[in-house]
Motif scaffolding. Structure first.
Motif, PDB file in Angstrom:
ATOM      1  N   ASP A   1       0.814  -1.202   0.000  1.00 30.63           N
ATOM      2  CA  ASP A   1       0.000   0.000   0.000  1.00 30.63           C
ATOM      3  C   ASP A   1       0.859   1.269   0.000  1.00 30.63           C
ATOM      4  N   LYS A   2       1.897   1.250   0.803  1.00 29.81           N
ATOM      5  CA  LYS A   2       2.741   2.459   0.945  1.00 29.81           C
ATOM      6  C   LYS A   2       3.736   2.622  -0.200  1.00 29.81           C
ATOM      7  N   HIS A   3       4.325   1.493  -0.663  1.00 30.57           N
ATOM      8  CA  HIS A   3       5.464   1.628  -1.578  1.00 30.57           C
ATOM      9  C   HIS A   3       5.229   1.136  -3.006  1.00 30.57           C
ATOM     10  N   LEU A   4       4.234   0.294  -3.217  1.00 29.38           N
ATOM     11  CA  LEU A   4       4.116  -0.328  -4.539  1.00 29.38           C
ATOM     12  C   LEU A   4       2.858   0.064  -5.307  1.00 29.38           C
ATOM     13  N   LYS A   5       1.765   0.164  -4.582  1.00 25.83           N
ATOM     14  CA  LYS A   5       0.438   0.281  -5.197  1.00 25.83           C
ATOM     15  C   LYS A   5       0.363   1.322  -6.320  1.00 25.83           C
ATOM     16  N   ASP A   6       0.866   2.514  -6.076  1.00 20.79           N
ATOM     17  CA  ASP A   6       0.609   3.621  -6.998  1.00 20.79           C
ATOM     18  C   ASP A   6       1.362   3.534  -8.322  1.00 20.79           C
ATOM     19  N   ASN A   7       2.633   3.179  -8.269  1.00 16.98           N
ATOM     20  CA  ASN A   7       3.359   3.166  -9.551  1.00 16.98           C
ATOM     21  C   ASN A   7       4.446   2.106  -9.657  1.00 16.98           C
ATOM     22  N   ARG A   8       4.405   1.074  -8.796  1.00 16.82           N
ATOM     23  CA  ARG A   8       5.454   0.052  -8.900  1.00 16.82           C
ATOM     24  C   ARG A   8       4.880  -1.361  -9.003  1.00 16.82           C
ATOM     25  N   THR A   9       3.804  -1.522  -9.763  1.00 16.80           N
ATOM     26  CA  THR A   9       3.281  -2.872 -10.014  1.00 16.80           C
ATOM     27  C   THR A   9       3.213  -3.084 -11.528  1.00 16.80           C
ATOM     28  N   ILE A  10       2.980  -4.316 -11.927  1.00 16.37           N
ATOM     29  CA  ILE A  10       2.926  -4.623 -13.356  1.00 16.37           C
ATOM     30  C   ILE A  10       1.720  -3.939 -14.015  1.00 16.37           C
ATOM     31  N   LYS A  11       0.738  -3.558 -13.199  1.00 14.94           N
ATOM     32  CA  LYS A  11      -0.407  -2.815 -13.745  1.00 14.94           C
ATOM     33  C   LYS A  11       0.064  -1.463 -14.309  1.00 14.94           C
ATOM     34  N   SER A  12       0.948  -0.778 -13.581  1.00 15.72           N
ATOM     35  CA  SER A  12       1.440   0.528 -14.049  1.00 15.72           C
ATOM     36  C   SER A  12       2.104   0.378 -15.416  1.00 15.72           C
ATOM     37  N   TRP A  13       2.823  -0.738 -15.587  1.00 18.73           N
ATOM     38  CA  TRP A  13       3.544  -0.981 -16.831  1.00 18.73           C
ATOM     39  C   TRP A  13       2.570  -1.198 -17.996  1.00 18.73           C
ATOM     40  N   PHE A  14       1.545  -2.023 -17.745  1.00 18.53           N
ATOM     41  CA  PHE A  14       0.530  -2.258 -18.794  1.00 18.53           C
ATOM     42  C   PHE A  14      -0.283  -0.982 -19.063  1.00 18.53           C
ATOM     43  N   ASP A  15      -0.494  -0.178 -18.006  1.00 17.39           N
ATOM     44  CA  ASP A  15      -1.220   1.086 -18.198  1.00 17.39           C
ATOM     45  C   ASP A  15      -0.496   1.983 -19.204  1.00 17.39           C
ATOM     46  N   CYS A  16       0.846   1.989 -19.146  1.00 13.82           N
ATOM     47  CA  CYS A  16       1.610   2.803 -20.109  1.00 13.82           C
ATOM     48  C   CYS A  16       1.283   2.361 -21.530  1.00 13.82           C
ATOM     49  N   ILE A  17       1.239   1.043 -21.741  1.00 11.41           N
ATOM     50  CA  ILE A  17       0.941   0.549 -23.098  1.00 11.41           C
ATOM     51  C   ILE A  17      -0.461   0.978 -23.511  1.00 11.41           C
ATOM     52  N   SER A  18      -1.442   0.764 -22.625  1.00 10.13           N
ATOM     53  CA  SER A  18      -2.810   1.049 -23.061  1.00 10.13           C
ATOM     54  C   SER A  18      -3.036   2.550 -23.222  1.00 10.13           C
ATOM     55  N   GLN A  19      -2.223   3.380 -22.518  1.00 11.66           N
ATOM     56  CA  GLN A  19      -2.388   4.832 -22.671  1.00 11.66           C
ATOM     57  C   GLN A  19      -1.478   5.417 -23.764  1.00 11.66           C
ATOM     58  N   GLY A  20      -0.729   4.515 -24.417  1.00 12.02           N
ATOM     59  CA  GLY A  20       0.133   4.972 -25.517  1.00 12.02           C
ATOM     60  C   GLY A  20       1.389   5.700 -25.043  1.00 12.02           C
TER      61      GLY A  20
END
Ligand code: ATP
Ligand code: MG
Length: 308
Positions: A55-74
């Protein structure tokens, strides 16, 4: 270095348990291991890091979701090394052994990523369709290989969700090998054959485009084998009904590991809470030490198959 997807269509067959114990034992034996949690349920993540840390260190921008979000947002993707963490509890225990377990965590929101990626597919021309297909399915392969080389990992294990969506397809295309945990029952053995066919179709589709593109290499993951889990042991071997399903799977022509994970709810259910897989916990009783010996045997077989 080998990248291995741990997958089965069926939920609750022991994929995450096999992944976490395999990673921990390989590291105990001196190997550098990266585990990648591709399941939105994030069970592998919470087997190694606390919900509070996540919750404190990973949730916002250090998970594989953030990485896939970059692809889907171009947007350009961040290097996967930005997402990698070395969980404290297990690595403290591994300190004198020379190996390590690093993790790229998952996120509950990964479930929505698939729909967003799907909207990127298609195109006005065949060339556009090809480019988009390869980017949406093949980017992880490229980036994971880069990270594994940089960090000198011996093994990368990907814990897949119990489905066959675009996120799962990325894992399979990135893999050199596929490991299939399964319960020895009717529905699980039916699913294995279907999984094999689905992977073959996916790889044919991907390679159809990759062949015509300079940027992407063809994929060719191999079925490493089925590891049977939740085995009920009597007089030192699986009960007869389960032995039948194990034989049936062998007859499908799929390689099957000789080792098995036996069923033991008490020992397997509690381990994730303390950040240490069963195989590294100190023995609570004789059954626990038998289970550890069985996991060690499985890891021995796994290493033999990889020549590791
Ligand atoms: N050998 C075992 N004996 C008894 N219980 C087990 C065993 N392996 C796993 N379990 C328990 O079964 C449940 C499912 O296991 P696990 O999460 O490893 O399966 P999974 O295939 O990853 O599930 P999912 O498809 O939901 O990701 C968990 O509660 C786990 O503690
Ligand atoms: Mg799981």
């Amino acid at each position: 270095m080998e990248i291995i997807s741990v997958i089965n269509y069926k939920g609750g067959v022991g994929k995450t348990t096999v992944t976490s114990n395999l990673a921990a034992e390989l590291a105990w034996e001196g190997k550098s291991v990266l585990i990648l949690d591709m399941d939105a349920q994030a069970s592998l993540t919470f087997s190694f890091v606390t919900p509070d840390y996540w919750d404190k260190h990973l949730k916002d921008n250090r998970t594989i979701k953030s990485w896939f979000d970059c692809i889907s947002q171009g947007n350009p993707t961040m290097p996967l090394s930005d997402l990698r963490v070395r969980p404290e509890v297990v690595n403290k225990f591994l300190k004198t052994r020379g190996g390590c377990v690093d993790i790229i965590s998952s996120h509950l929101g990964l479930i929505n990523v698939d729909l967003e990626l799907a909207t990127l597919l298609g195109g006005a021309s065949p060339t556009q369709t090809q480019k988009k297909y390869l980017k949406v399915h093949g980017k992880l392969r490229e980036e994971l290989n880069k990270l594994a080389q940089e960090m000198n990992y011996d093994v990368v294990l990907i814990d897949c969700p119990p489905n066959f969506n675009i996120v799962t397809k990325n894992a399979l295309i990135a893999s050199d090998k596929i490991l299939v945990p399964a319960k020895p029952d009717y529905l699980s053995t039916l699913g294995i054959d279907y999984l094999k066919t689905s992977v073959e179709t996916l790889i044919d589709d991907f390679n159809f485009y990759a062949k015509k593109d300079d940027e992407f290499n063809e994929a060719s993951p191999e079925f490493m084998g089925v590891i049977f889990t939740m085995i009920q042991i009597t007089s030192g071997r699986p009960i007869s009904a389960q032995r039948q399903y194990i034989s049936q799977t062998k007859r499908l022509g799929v390689p099957v590991f000789d080792s098995v994970f036996r069923e033991n709810k008490t020992i397997f259910a509690d381990a994730p809470r303390n950040g240490m897989p069963v195989v590294l916990n100190s023995y609570s009783n004789n059954t626990h030490s038998d289970i550890v010996a069985e996991i060690e045997q499985f890891v021995g077989e796994f290493r033999n198959k990889l020549g590791l």
